[in-house]
Design a protein around this motif. Structure first.
Motif, PDB file in Angstrom:
ATOM      1  N   GLU A   1       5.268   1.131   1.575  1.00  0.00           N
ATOM      2  CA  GLU A   1       6.018   2.193   2.229  1.00  0.00           C
ATOM      3  C   GLU A   1       6.669   1.638   3.486  1.00  0.00           C
ATOM      4  OE1 GLU A   1       3.105   5.161   3.084  1.00  0.00           O
ATOM      5  OE2 GLU A   1       2.305   4.111   4.836  1.00  0.00           O
ATOM      6  N   PRO A   2       7.783   2.220   3.931  1.00  0.00           N
ATOM      7  CA  PRO A   2       8.406   1.758   5.177  1.00  0.00           C
ATOM      8  C   PRO A   2       7.430   1.899   6.343  1.00  0.00           C
ATOM      9  CG  PRO A   2       9.896   3.195   3.953  1.00  0.00           C
ATOM     10  CD  PRO A   2       8.561   3.297   3.281  1.00  0.00           C
ATOM     11  N   ASN A   3       7.463   0.922   7.233  1.00  0.00           N
ATOM     12  CA  ASN A   3       6.520   0.961   8.368  1.00  0.00           C
ATOM     13  C   ASN A   3       7.143   1.526   9.643  1.00  0.00           C
ATOM     14  OD1 ASN A   3       8.170  -1.109   9.226  1.00  0.00           O
ATOM     15  ND2 ASN A   3       6.570  -2.671   9.261  1.00  0.00           N
ATOM     16  N   GLY A   4       8.397   1.981   9.558  1.00  0.00           N
ATOM     17  CA  GLY A   4       9.028   2.616  10.705  1.00  0.00           C
ATOM     18  C   GLY A   4       9.730   1.669  11.653  1.00  0.00           C
ATOM     19  N   VAL A   5       9.591   0.366  11.435  1.00  0.00           N
ATOM     20  CA  VAL A   5      10.250  -0.613  12.315  1.00  0.00           C
ATOM     21  C   VAL A   5      11.076  -1.590  11.492  1.00  0.00           C
ATOM     22  CG1 VAL A   5       8.634  -0.433  14.239  1.00  0.00           C
ATOM     23  CG2 VAL A   5       8.123  -1.997  12.345  1.00  0.00           C
ATOM     24  N   GLY A   6      11.579  -1.123  10.352  1.00  0.00           N
ATOM     25  CA  GLY A   6      12.471  -1.943   9.538  1.00  0.00           C
ATOM     26  C   GLY A   6      11.781  -2.791   8.491  1.00  0.00           C
ATOM     27  N   GLY A   7      10.469  -2.696   8.392  1.00  0.00           N
ATOM     28  CA  GLY A   7       9.728  -3.475   7.401  1.00  0.00           C
ATOM     29  C   GLY A   7       8.947  -2.577   6.470  1.00  0.00           C
ATOM     30  N   PHE A   8       7.937  -3.156   5.820  1.00  0.00           N
ATOM     31  CA  PHE A   8       7.121  -2.421   4.860  1.00  0.00           C
ATOM     32  C   PHE A   8       5.647  -2.733   5.098  1.00  0.00           C
ATOM     33  CE2 PHE A   8      11.252  -2.701   2.939  1.00  0.00           C
ATOM     34  CZ  PHE A   8      11.399  -1.526   2.228  1.00  0.00           C
ATOM     35  N   ARG A   9       4.791  -1.810   4.677  1.00  0.00           N
ATOM     36  CA  ARG A   9       3.354  -2.046   4.720  1.00  0.00           C
ATOM     37  C   ARG A   9       2.750  -1.684   3.367  1.00  0.00           C
ATOM     38  NH1 ARG A   9       3.389   1.963   9.074  1.00  0.00           N
ATOM     39  NH2 ARG A   9       3.577   4.036   8.144  1.00  0.00           N
ATOM     40  N   MET A  10       1.656  -2.372   3.046  1.00  0.00           N
ATOM     41  CA  MET A  10       0.914  -2.031   1.843  1.00  0.00           C
ATOM     42  C   MET A  10       0.310  -0.642   2.037  1.00  0.00           C
ATOM     43  SD  MET A  10       1.625  -4.820   0.365  1.00  0.00           S
ATOM     44  CE  MET A  10       0.908  -4.251  -1.177  1.00  0.00           C
ATOM     45  N   ALA A  11       0.387   0.189   1.000  1.00  0.00           N
ATOM     46  CA  ALA A  11       0.000   1.591   1.163  1.00  0.00           C
ATOM     47  C   ALA A  11      -0.781   2.085  -0.047  1.00  0.00           C
ATOM     48  CB  ALA A  11       1.245   2.456   1.368  1.00  0.00           C
ATOM     49  N   GLY A  12      -1.599   3.080   0.193  1.00  0.00           N
ATOM     50  CA  GLY A  12      -2.311   3.739  -0.889  1.00  0.00           C
ATOM     51  C   GLY A  12      -3.618   3.049  -1.242  1.00  0.00           C
ATOM     52  N   GLU A  13      -4.113   3.374  -2.424  1.00  0.00           N
ATOM     53  CA  GLU A  13      -5.440   2.916  -2.829  1.00  0.00           C
ATOM     54  C   GLU A  13      -5.520   1.416  -3.054  1.00  0.00           C
ATOM     55  OE1 GLU A  13      -8.143   4.705  -2.766  1.00  0.00           O
ATOM     56  OE2 GLU A  13      -6.976   6.418  -2.084  1.00  0.00           O
ATOM     57  N   ILE A  14      -4.398   0.751  -3.187  1.00  0.00           N
ATOM     58  CA  ILE A  14      -4.422  -0.701  -3.376  1.00  0.00           C
ATOM     59  C   ILE A  14      -5.078  -1.402  -2.188  1.00  0.00           C
ATOM     60  CG2 ILE A  14      -2.166  -1.226  -2.353  1.00  0.00           C
ATOM     61  CD1 ILE A  14      -1.753  -3.197  -4.687  1.00  0.00           C
ATOM     62  N   ARG A  15      -5.066  -0.747  -1.036  1.00  0.00           N
ATOM     63  CA  ARG A  15      -5.656  -1.344   0.160  1.00  0.00           C
ATOM     64  C   ARG A  15      -7.182  -1.469   0.033  1.00  0.00           C
ATOM     65  NH1 ARG A  15      -2.255  -1.988   4.613  1.00  0.00           N
ATOM     66  NH2 ARG A  15      -4.180  -2.554   5.695  1.00  0.00           N
ATOM     67  N   ARG A  16      -7.764  -0.822  -0.971  1.00  0.00           N
ATOM     68  CA  ARG A  16      -9.206  -0.927  -1.180  1.00  0.00           C
ATOM     69  C   ARG A  16      -9.614  -2.281  -1.757  1.00  0.00           C
ATOM     70  NH1 ARG A  16     -11.677   4.376  -2.233  1.00  0.00           N
ATOM     71  NH2 ARG A  16     -13.014   3.351  -3.775  1.00  0.00           N
ATOM     72  N   LEU A  17      -8.666  -3.000  -2.365  1.00  0.00           N
ATOM     73  CA  LEU A  17      -9.033  -4.194  -3.126  1.00  0.00           C
ATOM     74  C   LEU A  17      -9.245  -5.449  -2.284  1.00  0.00           C
ATOM     75  CD1 LEU A  17      -6.953  -3.937  -6.427  1.00  0.00           C
ATOM     76  CD2 LEU A  17      -9.303  -3.253  -5.988  1.00  0.00           C
ATOM     77  N   PRO A  18      -8.290  -5.884  -1.454  1.00  0.00           N
ATOM     78  CA  PRO A  18      -8.494  -7.155  -0.755  1.00  0.00           C
ATOM     79  C   PRO A  18      -9.426  -7.020   0.452  1.00  0.00           C
ATOM     80  CG  PRO A  18      -6.137  -6.619  -0.976  1.00  0.00           C
ATOM     81  CD  PRO A  18      -6.924  -5.377  -1.241  1.00  0.00           C
ATOM     82  N   VAL A  19     -10.289  -8.021   0.604  1.00  0.00           N
ATOM     83  CA  VAL A  19     -11.148  -8.156   1.779  1.00  0.00           C
ATOM     84  C   VAL A  19     -10.806  -9.495   2.415  1.00  0.00           C
ATOM     85  CG1 VAL A  19     -13.503  -8.331   2.636  1.00  0.00           C
ATOM     86  CG2 VAL A  19     -12.979  -6.789   0.727  1.00  0.00           C
TER      87      VAL A  19
END
Length: 280
Positions: A184-202
């Motif tokens: 999703e857009p991060n509000g400063v012209g870039g993107f961030r990983m979003a949603g349940e996918i963030r549960r996977l990487p440690v």
């Protein structure tokens, strides 16, 4: 003698460079050829200024002392190179999606566990690409017993990867449908990983050539474009250790310019020039 290409506020002798070579090899398994001496001067000079030391010798004495243990980590960080991108070496992710994900799906949905490891994750694009490939094929993976370990010797890039925020130009190699699905857009012209996918990487800092503080096995290990900095002995020892952490039938993915020369010792078999399977 001083190197003629050294410039700036500090003298830089052959002895200084040799001391850095010794530290890099001892602490991280990194083999620094003479061709890297100017790069070493430039990067180490930044740390000398940051710590207020008056010379290369004084700085290297400091990092080698008990008081300089934290700075030693900073030195190793500046000596490592972090070049990565999303879905780098596309054939690896095609293999992961087409050949590995179906098996993972069956394992997970029958109550089993799956583990993957990005063993030199840099700023995180590799680990997030692995996560996107898996969840694109196994939509409920974040709710099942699925995890991705992402490690790097450089603690700064590990923190960056955990944040999961990237510039717009950095996500251009992410397939459009995945960018819409997992970012999703991060509000400063870039993107961030979003949603349940963030549960996977440690994300965790880890020196691959030291003790590994975990004991489990992995279905998939990506260790790409890192052993090119190691000498033959260190490289072959690492391949053997990594293979020892693969489950039978698990896969090791290496960089496009890398090869596992000691396949038989590792119990590995090549299925493609840069993809290896652990023999049952």
């Amino acid at each position: 003698m001083s190197f003629p290409d050294a410039a700036g506020d500090f003298s830089y002798s052959e002895h200084d460079f040799q001391r850095v070579q010794t530290i890099a090899l001892r602490e991280a398994g990194i083999s620094l050829p003479v061709s890297k001496r100017s790069l070493v001067f430039s990067r180490v000079s930044r740390r000398i200024r940051a710590t207020g030391k008056e010379s290369f010798g004084a700085y290297l004495d400091y990092v080698s002392s008990s008081d300089g243990m934290e700075e030693m980590q900073e030195l190793i960080c500046v000596l490592t190179t972090n070049v990565t991108q999303f879905f780098r070496e596309k054939s690896h992710f095609e293999h992961l999606e087409d050949h590995v994900a179906p098996h993972m799906s069956r394992t997970l949905r029958s109550g089993g566990r799956c583990r993957m490891w990005s063993a030199a994750c840099s700023t995180g694009q590799e680990a997030w690409s692995m996560a996107m490939s898996v969840v694109d094929k196994i939509s409920d993976a974040p709710w099942l017993d699925m995890k991705i370990l992402a490690t790097d010797i450089n603690h700064s890039v590990v923190n960056f990867g955990q944040a999961g925020q990237y510039l717009a130009e950095e996500v251009q190699t992410v397939p459009d449908h995945m960018r819409r699905k997992f970012m999703e857009p991060n509000g400063v012209g870039g993107f961030r990983m979003a949603g349940e996918i963030r549960r996977l990487p440690v994300f965790k800092p880890l020196n691959l050539n030291r003790v590994w503080p975990f004991h489990g096995s992995f279905d998939v290990i990506f260790c790409r474009n890192v052993v090119i900095y190691f000498d033959d002995e260190t490289r072959n020892a690492l391949w053997k250790r990594l293979a020892g952490r693969l489950v039978p039938g698990g896969f090791l993915y290496v960089g496009h310019s890398e090869r596992v020369e000691n396949m038989r010792d590792c119990g590995l078999e090549a299925v493609a020039p840069t993809i290896y399977i652990k023999r049952a």
